[in-house]
Design a protein around this motif. Structure first.
Motif, short mmCIF file in Angstrom:
data_model
loop_
_atom_site.label_atom_id
_atom_site.label_comp_id
_atom_site.label_asym_id
_atom_site.label_seq_id
_atom_site.Cartn_x
_atom_site.Cartn_y
_atom_site.Cartn_z
N GLN A 1 -1.34 96.86 -31.48
CA GLN A 1 -1.26 98.42 -31.87
C GLN A 1 -2.67 99.02 -31.62
OE1 GLN A 1 0.46 99.04 -35.76
NE2 GLN A 1 2.07 97.45 -35.39
N ASP B 1 -3.40 102.26 -30.15
CA ASP B 1 -3.80 103.38 -30.69
C ASP B 1 -4.09 103.53 -32.14
OD1 ASP B 1 -3.33 104.41 -28.03
OD2 ASP B 1 -1.17 104.80 -28.43
N LYS B 2 -3.61 102.70 -33.03
CA LYS B 2 -3.65 102.74 -34.38
C LYS B 2 -5.15 102.11 -34.73
CE LYS B 2 -2.67 103.20 -38.73
NZ LYS B 2 -2.79 104.81 -39.22
N ASN C 1 -7.76 102.26 -32.77
CA ASN C 1 -8.92 102.90 -32.39
C ASN C 1 -9.07 104.05 -33.38
OD1 ASN C 1 -10.07 102.20 -29.61
ND2 ASN C 1 -7.97 102.50 -28.73
N HIS C 2 -7.93 104.65 -33.92
CA HIS C 2 -7.94 105.44 -34.95
C HIS C 2 -8.79 104.92 -36.36
CE1 HIS C 2 -6.75 108.60 -37.76
NE2 HIS C 2 -6.50 107.80 -38.69
N SER D 1 -8.21 98.31 -24.52
CA SER D 1 -7.90 99.64 -24.07
C SER D 1 -8.24 99.92 -22.69
CB SER D 1 -8.96 100.61 -24.89
OG SER D 1 -8.83 100.53 -26.23
N ASN E 1 -5.27 101.21 -20.09
CA ASN E 1 -5.56 102.17 -18.99
C ASN E 1 -5.57 101.90 -17.77
OD1 ASN E 1 -5.79 103.88 -21.14
ND2 ASN E 1 -7.97 103.78 -21.52
#
Length: 256
Positions: A208, A210-211, A213-214, A252, A256
């Motif tokens: 996960q 995105d989570k 990175n948050h 990440s 990308n």
């Protein structure tokens, strides 16, 4: 090279001489350090600095790690001796803990089970240690049952460690939604780098990105406000966070 050794010895001696003057120690310490720089410095550190260092959290951790490095089974040996001398709930629990600390959780279970009798049958502290031993022995389902029993019998018992252990058990059982809920609740009020570091590792393991990175942004924000002594105490978790960050950056880039 010999000059380097002499220079280092003199620098250490000067440091302790200045320390003796600044802290107003007896003048004979300066004479001892001056006459035998290396040995005198060593004696001064052991007699003056080490006792004060032990009284600090960082000093206690350093001493504990050194003791375990020099004699990793000493605590276990002492716990076994006390248990053999008097078999009661306290000696059983201490022996169980020492066994877990020495990666022998399977052997610890019997002692915790013996301790969880009579008035101690629903003791939250003993149940928590027992659940941890089960977790370390990879008995995740039984660990979860024990923690549920702990909560049922002790509804007013509050322990951040039990919440974190429960989350770790849920992750091991791959109960993702419940584990995520438990971890998010935990880190919302429990400012533990261990907990949030584990959450970051878990999210990376679940892919996960995105989570994760948050959560990393939250971690870095918290770290920016931590004083140096707190960072020293949490060095292990900060190292884990840095390793997770590097892994997350690689993932990440791959996305990308």
């Amino acid at each position: 090279m010999p000059f380097l050794g002499i220079g280092l010895s003199s620098a250490i001696a000067l440091f302790f001489i200045f320390h003796a003057i600044r802290t107003q120690q007896d003048r004979y310490w300066i004479c001892i350090i001056f006459m035998v720089p290396f040995l005198g410095s060593l004696i001064y550190f052991a007699a003056i600095c080490l006792p004060k260092l032990r009284s600090t959290p960082v000093g206690y951790q350093i001493e504990t790690k050194l003791r375990k490095t020099q004699d990793p089974e000493r605590e276990l040996y002492e716990a076994q001796k006390k248990y053999e001398a008097s078999q009661n709930s306290t000696t059983r629990i201490n022996l169980g803990k020492a066994l877990v600390d020495n990666n022998r959780a399977d052997e610890a279970l019997t002692y915790y089970q013996q301790a969880l009798t009579g008035n101690n049958a629903t003791s939250p502290d003993i149940l928590l240690q027992y659940a941890y031993a089960l977790f370390m022995d990879h008995q995740y389902t039984k660990a979860k049952e024990t923690l549920n029993f702990l909560r049922e019998k002790n509804p007013n018992y509050s322990s951040d460690e039990s919440h974190l252990l429960y989350a770790r058990v849920l992750v091991s059982l791959n109960e993702r939604e419940q584990a995520k809920k438990e971890l998010e609740t935990l880190i919302s009020y429990f400012p533990s780098l261990e907990a949030i570091s584990f959450y970051l590792q878990t999210l990376i393991g679940w892919n996960q990105i995105d989570k994760a990175n948050h959560v990393l942004l939250i971690i870095e924000h918290r770290l920016s406000y931590l004083p140096k002594h707190t960072k020293r105490l949490n060095a292990q978790w900060i190292k884990n966070i840095e390793q997770s960050k590097q892994k997350l950056n690689q993932l990440s880039k791959g996305v990308n």
